[in-house]
Each structure stands twice: as structure tokens, then as C-alpha cells.
Design a protein around this motif. Structure first.
Motif, short mmCIF file in Angstrom:
data_model
loop_
_atom_site.label_atom_id
_atom_site.label_comp_id
_atom_site.label_asym_id
_atom_site.label_seq_id
_atom_site.Cartn_x
_atom_site.Cartn_y
_atom_site.Cartn_z
N GLY A 102 0.77 -1.23 0.00
CA GLY A 102 0.00 0.00 0.00
C GLY A 102 0.80 1.29 0.00
O GLY A 102 0.22 2.37 0.01
N ILE A 103 2.15 1.19 -0.06
CA ILE A 103 2.93 2.43 0.09
C ILE A 103 2.71 3.43 -1.03
O ILE A 103 2.72 4.63 -0.79
N GLY A 104 2.49 2.97 -2.24
CA GLY A 104 2.26 3.90 -3.35
C GLY A 104 0.98 4.68 -3.19
O GLY A 104 0.96 5.92 -3.32
N LEU A 105 -0.11 3.99 -2.88
CA LEU A 105 -1.39 4.67 -2.67
C LEU A 105 -1.33 5.54 -1.43
O LEU A 105 -1.85 6.66 -1.42
N HIS A 123 7.56 2.58 5.14
CA HIS A 123 8.15 3.59 4.26
C HIS A 123 9.00 2.99 3.14
O HIS A 123 9.64 3.73 2.40
N GLY A 124 8.99 1.69 3.01
CA GLY A 124 9.79 1.06 1.97
C GLY A 124 9.11 -0.17 1.42
O GLY A 124 8.08 -0.62 1.94
N ASP A 126 0.82 -4.64 12.31
CA ASP A 126 1.64 -3.68 13.06
C ASP A 126 1.26 -2.24 12.72
O ASP A 126 1.22 -1.37 13.60
N PHE A 127 0.95 -1.98 11.47
CA PHE A 127 0.62 -0.62 11.05
C PHE A 127 -0.83 -0.28 11.38
O PHE A 127 -1.13 0.87 11.70
#
Length: 153
Positions: free
Chosen positions: A16-19, A40-41, A49-50
């Protein structure tokens, strides 16, 4: 969107980092303080966890709303809803975002990066942040989602 001074907590897994970056840019452009709680990567991470970090920010009052993103949105929404006091809704469009705020007083939005495009996600986010809870006939149902509620004997 909600008032620009309202902090929004963001979290995602590697899928999901791009969105999440797209949503963060839109929130910042609208003047919202953003708490980006990771990841972040691109390295593989565990979405619970997030979800826990974002839900903690919402429950502590550090953020008014949370936004979570994983590949489908399913796993991260399930993880979020394990936290008492969180009402996380996985939505696929602006209609779902509107209804979950109006009827469920959702405080966390979940999106699937592999399921919807950026434009649809941005529309859903905007609607989620601008739609008030209706209350009234929905109050008794939302109460039943609250910590400590149990059916009458």
C-alpha cells in the motif's frame, strides 16, 4: 475534507505504500497535518503492526481519523477492528465512504491498493473526511459496536 488542522494518521504495508503516498500528498495539499506511521519502503512487512499504530493514534486522540492501505484492504481492516473503539470500514468507492460515516460513525478508513485506483481512493478519502455521522436511528447500532456493550438478559 475535515478542518485542515485535524491530524490524520496513515499506515500501510508494503503493498500500500504507493497509494498511501498519493493520499498523503492530497492531505498535505489540503493543509492537514499527517502522521505517517509507516511503512516507508518496499520490504515485506506485517500489516497488523501498522493497523495497531494508526488505531492507537486515533484512540489516543493524536489523530481524528485513520487511513489504512494494504493490497486488498481486507487484512488491514480486520486487524484494525480488533481494537476496541475502532470502527474501521473497508470501502471501494465514495458511496461506501459516505455511508460508513453517516451510519456507522467509522473512524478509520481502509482501502485496497490493488483493488481501486488512485482517483477513486482520493474521492473516497474526501467523502470520508467531509461526511458527518447522522446519529439518531443509528446511535443504538453504533452503541452495540462499542467496548463493553452486551445484550440485555
Amino acid at each position: 475534507m475535515t478542518p485542515a488542522s485535524t491530524p490524520i494518521a496513515l499506515g500501510s504495508d508494503h503493498a500500500g505504500i504507493g497509494l498511501k503516498a498519493t493520499l498523503r500528498s492530497a492531505l498535505e495539499a489540503a493543509g492537514h497535518p499527517v502522521l505517517d506511521l509507516g511503512t516507508h519502503g518496499p520490504e515485506s512487512v506485517d500489516y497488523p503492526d501498522f493497523a495497531l499504530a494508526v488505531c492507537g493514534a486515533v484512540l489516543e486522540g493524536t489523530a481524528r481519523f485513520g487511513v489504512l492501505v494494504c493490497g486488498t484492504g481486507i487484512g488491514i481492516s480486520m486487524a484494525a477492528n480488533r481494537n476496541e473503539g475502532i470502527r474501521c470500514a473497508l470501502v471501494h468507492d465514495a458511496t461506501g465512504a459516505r455511508l460508513t460515516r453517516q451510519h456507522n460513525d467509522a473512524n478509520v478508513l481502509a482501502l485496497g491498493a490493488r483493488m481501486i485506483g488512485a482517483e477513486v481512493a482520493l474521492d473516497a478519502l474526501n467523502v470520508f473526511l467531509t461526511t458527518p455521522y447522522e446519529g439518531g436511528r443509528h446511535d443504538r447500532r453504533v452503541l452495540k459496536l462499542s467496548p463493553g456493550w452486551s445484550p440485555s438478559p
